[in-house]
Design an enzyme around this catalytic site. Sequence first.
Site, PDB file in Angstrom:
ATOM      1  N   ALA A  66       9.317  -9.087   5.355  1.00 39.37           N
ATOM      2  CA  ALA A  66       9.861  -8.966   6.664  1.00 39.37           C
ATOM      3  C   ALA A  66       8.882  -8.303   7.411  1.00 39.37           C
ATOM      4  O   ALA A  66       8.103  -7.454   6.865  1.00 39.37           O
ATOM      5  CB  ALA A  66      11.174  -8.547   6.867  1.00 39.37           C
ATOM      6  N   GLY A 111      11.235 -10.282   1.653  1.00 37.48           N
ATOM      7  CA  GLY A 111      11.661 -11.292   2.456  1.00 37.48           C
ATOM      8  C   GLY A 111      10.754 -12.491   2.006  1.00 37.48           C
ATOM      9  O   GLY A 111      11.221 -13.772   1.758  1.00 37.48           O
ATOM     10  N   GLU A 114      12.431 -13.328  -1.637  1.00 38.70           N
ATOM     11  CA  GLU A 114      13.753 -13.958  -0.958  1.00 38.70           C
ATOM     12  C   GLU A 114      13.442 -15.489  -0.444  1.00 38.70           C
ATOM     13  O   GLU A 114      14.360 -16.287  -1.017  1.00 38.70           O
ATOM     14  CB  GLU A 114      14.445 -13.095   0.197  1.00 38.70           C
ATOM     15  N   GLU A 134      12.316  -3.053  -0.848  1.00 35.01           N
ATOM     16  CA  GLU A 134      13.004  -2.529   0.469  1.00 35.01           C
ATOM     17  C   GLU A 134      13.368  -1.211   0.427  1.00 35.01           C
ATOM     18  O   GLU A 134      13.450  -0.451   1.372  1.00 35.01           O
ATOM     19  CB  GLU A 134      14.179  -3.315   0.760  1.00 35.01           C
TER      20      GLU A 134
HETATM   21  N1  COA Z   1       5.062  -6.133   7.638  1.00 34.26           N
HETATM   22  C1  COA Z   1       4.350  -6.105   8.756  1.00 34.26           C
HETATM   23  N2  COA Z   1       2.828  -6.091   8.505  1.00 34.26           N
HETATM   24  C2  COA Z   1       2.766  -6.100   7.145  1.00 34.26           C
HETATM   25  C3  COA Z   1       3.437  -6.388   6.164  1.00 34.26           C
HETATM   26  C4  COA Z   1       4.785  -6.505   6.509  1.00 34.26           C
HETATM   27  N3  COA Z   1       5.665  -6.432   5.518  1.00 34.26           N
HETATM   28  N4  COA Z   1       3.053  -6.446   4.943  1.00 34.26           N
HETATM   29  C5  COA Z   1       1.394  -6.375   5.195  1.00 34.26           C
HETATM   30  N5  COA Z   1       1.215  -6.348   6.504  1.00 34.26           N
HETATM   31  C6  COA Z   1      -0.130  -5.949   7.364  1.00 34.26           C
HETATM   32  C7  COA Z   1      -0.482  -4.506   7.191  1.00 34.26           C
HETATM   33  O1  COA Z   1       0.047  -3.732   8.160  1.00 34.26           O
HETATM   34  C8  COA Z   1      -1.926  -4.951   7.604  1.00 34.26           C
HETATM   35  O2  COA Z   1      -2.175  -4.942   8.930  1.00 34.26           O
HETATM   36  P1  COA Z   1      -3.290  -4.312   9.692  1.00 34.26           P
HETATM   37  O3  COA Z   1      -4.622  -4.743   9.056  1.00 34.26           O
HETATM   38  O4  COA Z   1      -3.068  -4.620  10.983  1.00 34.26           O
HETATM   39  O5  COA Z   1      -2.999  -2.828   9.473  1.00 34.26           O
HETATM   40  C9  COA Z   1      -2.117  -6.400   6.879  1.00 34.26           C
HETATM   41  O6  COA Z   1      -0.810  -6.907   6.741  1.00 34.26           O
HETATM   42  C10 COA Z   1      -2.819  -6.208   5.437  1.00 34.26           C
HETATM   43  O7  COA Z   1      -2.070  -5.571   4.830  1.00 34.26           O
HETATM   44  P2  COA Z   1      -2.499  -4.032   3.928  1.00 34.26           P
HETATM   45  O8  COA Z   1      -1.459  -3.161   3.705  1.00 34.26           O
HETATM   46  O9  COA Z   1      -3.815  -3.592   4.502  1.00 34.26           O
HETATM   47  O10 COA Z   1      -3.013  -4.757   2.608  1.00 34.26           O
HETATM   48  P3  COA Z   1      -3.144  -4.120   1.126  1.00 34.26           P
HETATM   49  O11 COA Z   1      -3.849  -4.963   0.299  1.00 34.26           O
HETATM   50  O12 COA Z   1      -3.976  -3.089   1.219  1.00 34.26           O
HETATM   51  O13 COA Z   1      -1.754  -4.213   0.554  1.00 34.26           O
HETATM   52  C11 COA Z   1       0.471  -4.685   0.172  1.00 34.26           C
HETATM   53  C12 COA Z   1      -0.953  -5.090   0.493  1.00 34.26           C
HETATM   54  C13 COA Z   1       1.308  -5.868   0.278  1.00 34.26           C
HETATM   55  C14 COA Z   1       0.763  -4.031  -1.002  1.00 34.26           C
HETATM   56  C15 COA Z   1       1.110  -3.855   1.519  1.00 34.26           C
HETATM   57  O14 COA Z   1       0.865  -4.690   2.612  1.00 34.26           O
HETATM   58  C16 COA Z   1       2.543  -3.569   1.492  1.00 34.26           C
HETATM   59  O15 COA Z   1       2.839  -2.783   0.721  1.00 34.26           O
HETATM   60  N6  COA Z   1       3.282  -4.509   2.575  1.00 34.26           N
HETATM   61  C17 COA Z   1       4.702  -4.395   2.753  1.00 34.26           C
HETATM   62  C18 COA Z   1       5.453  -4.860   1.793  1.00 34.26           C
HETATM   63  C19 COA Z   1       6.959  -4.561   1.822  1.00 34.26           C
HETATM   64  O16 COA Z   1       7.557  -3.375   1.958  1.00 34.26           O
HETATM   65  N7  COA Z   1       7.677  -5.723   2.239  1.00 34.26           N
HETATM   66  C20 COA Z   1       9.097  -5.469   2.519  1.00 34.26           C
HETATM   67  C21 COA Z   1       9.286  -5.438   3.765  1.00 34.26           C
HETATM   68  S1  COA Z   1      11.113  -5.326   4.007  1.00 34.26           S
END
Ligand code: COA
Length: 260
Positions: A66, A111, A114, A134
């Site tokens: 999400a 999400g 999910e 989460e």
């Molecule tokens: N919500 C909003 N934005 C997200 C996102 C999310 N769940 N996951 C990634 N993004 C965005 C990042 O903020 C970044 O945006 P920006 O370039 O404007 O800063 C872009 O997507 C790229 O992500 P980034 O984190 O730079 O990539 P990465 O390769 O370093 O890491 C992940 C990848 C998946 C490990 C990391 O993005 C992450 O941990 N995301 C969240 C996962 C999460 O907790 N999901 C559950 C949500 S309830």
Amino acid sequence: MSYQTLLFELRDGIAVVTINRPDKLNALNDAVIADLDRAVTRIEGDEAIKGVLLTGAGPKAFVAGADIAELSTQNQMSGKARAMRGQAVFRRLERCGKPVVAAVNGFALGGGCELAMACHLRVASETARFGQPEVKLGIGPGYGGTVRLPRLVGKGRALDLLLTARMVGAEEALQMGLANRVVPADRLMEEAEQLLRTILANGPLAVRLCIEAVDAGLEMSMDEALLLEANHFGLLASTEDMREGMGAFLEKRAASFHGR
Ligand code: COA
């Protein structure tokens, strides 16, 4: 129909739905959920659509969860409403009556995991990573993670993923039953489509009732579920598809089903 955050392509009976926010790793914001809702309405109602392939745009992510930027401002009531809205859309997808295959092309987190679990089958690329992170954010899953994950992989494995927030790679996901197949990244869409076409070559009413029986049957007692299965068995005996399927076997030819 046009979508803000999805690509929707109808390809020889298959709706290929691509979540298209690659710069945010296809995170599910309210706009994606609303677009998915409209896509499901079309999938349910369009007779030209026989099955669905769901994937994410770009090489990195299926869906990375999400949208945390949106979640960060929610309160008690808007958080609950958001969870219920997403749950309802995923549930409609799961019950759309047509087989839905997720082609998991990278991160399937929160999400995203999910959403993949709301699909009937998951084909993972070797680069896919699944997880329910989460609790790291101080929340729990809101789109069915605590409900579908234990049903798919069992309580112990589900709690392992839910409580540690760790990611699992494609092979581990396969071993635990979260992924159905693992394929090389450059073959993902072909393999997922091939799997879906294998299903679509079978009797569509039979496929639909298998999905319904498993979905409903898991919530029933053994005797109720067996009765539902027997009712479906009887119902399918009234179809042209059954006559065609059995006739084709007896005549040693391939069956051609019409979903009647
Ligand atoms: N919500 C909003 N934005 C997200 C996102 C999310 N769940 N996951 C990634 N993004 C965005 C990042 O903020 C970044 O945006 P920006 O370039 O404007 O800063 C872009 O997507 C790229 O992500 P980034 O984190 O730079 O990539 P990465 O390769 O370093 O890491 C992940 C990848 C998946 C490990 C990391 O993005 C992450 O941990 N995301 C969240 C996962 C999460 O907790 N999901 C559950 C949500 S309830």
